[in-house]
Scaffold this active site. Structure first.
Site, PDB file in Angstrom:
ATOM      1  CG  ASP A 300       2.077  16.271  21.933  1.00  0.00           C
ATOM      2  OD1 ASP A 300       1.809  15.873  20.526  1.00  0.00           O
ATOM      3  OD2 ASP A 300       1.209  15.769  22.533  1.00  0.00           O
ATOM      4  CE1 TYR A 474      -2.985   9.690  19.066  1.00  0.00           C
ATOM      5  CE2 TYR A 474      -4.730  11.362  18.162  1.00  0.00           C
ATOM      6  CZ  TYR A 474      -4.024  10.421  18.671  1.00  0.00           C
ATOM      7  OH  TYR A 474      -5.480  10.006  19.259  1.00  0.00           O
ATOM      8  CG  HIS A 475       1.424  17.626  16.263  1.00  0.00           C
ATOM      9  ND1 HIS A 475       0.130  18.783  16.089  1.00  0.00           N
ATOM     10  CD2 HIS A 475       0.883  16.896  15.152  1.00  0.00           C
ATOM     11  CE1 HIS A 475      -0.180  18.941  14.985  1.00  0.00           C
ATOM     12  NE2 HIS A 475       0.408  17.693  14.434  1.00  0.00           N
ATOM     13  N   PRO A 476       4.194  14.171  18.841  1.00  0.00           N
ATOM     14  CG  PRO A 476       4.793  12.183  19.449  1.00  0.00           C
ATOM     15  CD  PRO A 476       3.638  13.211  18.685  1.00  0.00           C
TER      16      PRO A 476
END
Length: 560
Positions: A300, A474-476
């Site tokens: 992430d 919010y970048h899994p």
């Protein structure tokens, strides 16, 4: 609920990738597709998802957000941190920040250096970025003009703080770039956004699915919570899902295409019997295939906000006042213009904090108001903030299902900040940002440092602040990584096919082997465009010949 029982393809998840696949596969009239989505429609009259400036709202409830929480993060004061993911047609493209950032060319060349991924170079991927895009100022070697995804560029006359921030970055010695998705990502410059010419969010539901919905060979089922993929031996043959808690089934003649994203896709695989054998046996899940990489390698982006008072009354603080919002809303609704028509992330940048990095390792987003990403804790006075975070952390996490129940959220652990490099990068990020805000271009605007506050100076003080206040960007990603079958932790090959199984592909951000340098929506759409051609048996688009920048050890900044 009327669904046939048999389709050529079943797509699980109508998000950034699934909607691209559904649209491209149904261009072939003889192919039937079932698209399953756990959430509801993307209500076009709901300003919370359609107005770019309202981007904080969808994160606040659970209509559009899965609202996952991590397990206590051991290096972050054991905080249980937010892990928001989109729910509804459009997936996370329905609730994201609409920043159109593709990543650095070197990200893809790095992927392509890994065994089995040779055709994922930047020049192989660039034609698919272009295919997806219609940019408002027209196409060029890097940008498209005929794609379903509408991209809007910042315009003259926008908030004066954007230009001042870019100028300050240049004055601090960093490069200027006129296009963060063009020849050179490194530097400060304007940031494009996925917004239509009429000021609406350009999700994959609006851009892609609107093209495909009228086609008779596409069936869309919303409120369909996928339970598991059905197998006959080692072949995926269908999907079982819950609709109003009632189990439903359909079979796939050709393939099941898993597009649930980096959190849901590993869960669905594990519930279906594909994953680490010990975990599945402990939950009494019948083992279909032992793949230890399912749910591993989780990555992430983490970020900080640095907030400053604004000495001139030019920030967006008045827009937060209720009495100003009806006029802003009306201008957006009827004219598609004004403050409401922008996500307000119109400037940013990518820099290297140290020459040890071959390409940028820090990303900046500038916002002309001080507020948390989810809309909480707005600063009432005129103010602005910089979001900054590291791009390729060596920290790795994992996702484990807790049970067979598809309604139960999984155990998620990112292991944020578990490496020394993470701490070095965040200390540098905060100190560099302060330098930028001290430049002459921002001198007329920069007032008191609200957060972290100028008293925080030592490594220990900065580290404590990061532990308590850093949040997800919010970048899994990367939880079902692409790689060669010889790599025991690889889940899919370079064409998205799950190792050791037949009739099953994964097409979403989970298959990235390493997270890219930037936001994830544009790369996820590109991945889906590229693999759609593979699934359809089409010849890949010709490799681009466009030049692109490599730092090749150049100094990270000019000394004044």
């Amino acid at each position: 609920m009327s669904t046939h029982n048999e389709y050529d393809y079943i797509i699980i998840g109508a998000g950034s990738a699934g909607n691209v696949l559904a649209t491209r596969l149904t261009e072939d009239a003889d192919v039937s597709v079932l698209l399953l989505e756990a959430g509801g429609p993307d209500y076009r009259l709901d300003f919370r998802t359609q107005m770019p400036a309202a981007l904080a709202f969808p994160l606040q409830g659970k209509r559009y957000n899965w609202a996952y929480k991590t397990d206590p993060e051991p290096f972050m004061n054991n905080r249980r941190m937010d892990c928001g993911r989109g729910k509804g047609l459009g997936g996370s493209s329905l609730i994201n920040g609409m920043c159109y950032i593709r990543g650095n060319a070197m990200d893809y060349d790095n992927w392509a250096s890994m065994p089995g991924l040779e055709d994922w170079t930047y020049l192989d991927c660039l034609p698919y970025f272009r295919k997806a895009e219609t940019r408002d100022i027209g196409p060029n070697d890097y940008h498209g003009g005929e794609g379903p995804l509408r991209v809007t560029t910042p315009k003259a006359g926008n908030n004066e703080l954007f230009a001042a921030m870019v100028e300050a970055g240049v004055q601090a010695g960093y490069p200027r770039t006129d296009d963060l998705n063009g020849y050179q990502q490194e530097g400060f410059g304007p940031m494009d956004r996925t917004v239509t010419p009429k000021g609406r969010r350009s999700s994959t539901a609006r851009g892609y699915l609107d093209l495909a919905k009228p086609r008779p060979n596409l069936t869309i089922v919303t409120h369909a919570l996928t339970d598991r993929i059905l197998f006959s031996g080692k072949r995926a043959v269908g999907v079982q899902w819950l609709h109003n808690d009632q189990p439903q089934r359909a079979t796939a003649r050709r393939e099941v295409l898993l597009c649930g994203g980096a959190i849901a896709s590993p869960q669905i695989l594990q519930r279906s019997g594909v994953g680490p054998a010990d975990l599945l046996r402990s939950l009494d899940i019948d083992l279909v295939h032992h793949l230890p990489g399912v749910g591993a390698n989780l990555q992430d982006h983490l970020e900080m906000y640095l907030q400053y008072e604004c000495k001139k009354p030019v920030s967006l603080a008045p827009a937060l006042k209720l009495y100003n919002q009806p006029a802003i809303g009306a201008e957006w609704l009827f004219l598609g213009t004004g403050i409401g028509a922008s996500n307000q992330f119109e400037a940013g940048g990518f820099i290297r904090s140290d020459t040890e990095f071959d390409w940028p390792n820090l990303q900046y987003h500038f916002l002309p108001v001080a507020i948390n990403y989810n809309g909480s804790n707005p600063i009432k006075a005129h103010s602005f903030q910089m979001h900054v975070g590291s791009m390729r952390s060596p920290s790795r996490g994992r996702i484990h299902v807790r049970s067979k129940d598809p309604r139960e959220h999984p155990s998620i652990l990112f292991n944020y900040m578990s490496h020394d490099q993470d701490w070095r990068e965040f200390r540098a990020a905060i100190r560099i940002t302060r330098e930028i805000f001290a430049q002459p271009a921002l001198a007329p605007y920069s007032g008191r440092e609200i957060s972290p506050g100028s008293a925080l100076q030592t490594d220990a003080q900065i580290d404590a602040f990061v532990r308590e206040h850093a949040e997800t960007a919010y970048h899994p990603s990367c939880s079902n990584k692409m790689g060669h079958a010889d790599d025991p932790m690889a889940v899919v090959d370079g064409q998205g096919r799950v190792h050791g199984l037949e009739g099953l592909r994964i097409v979403d951000a989970s298959i990235m082997p390493q997270v890219v340098t930037g936001n994830l929506n544009a790369p996820t759409i590109m991945i889906a465009e590229k693999l759609a051609d593979v699934i359809r048996g089409r010849t890949p688009l010709a490799r681009s010949t466009a030049p692109y920048y490599k730092a090749n050890g150049a100094p990270v900044r000019k000394q004044g």
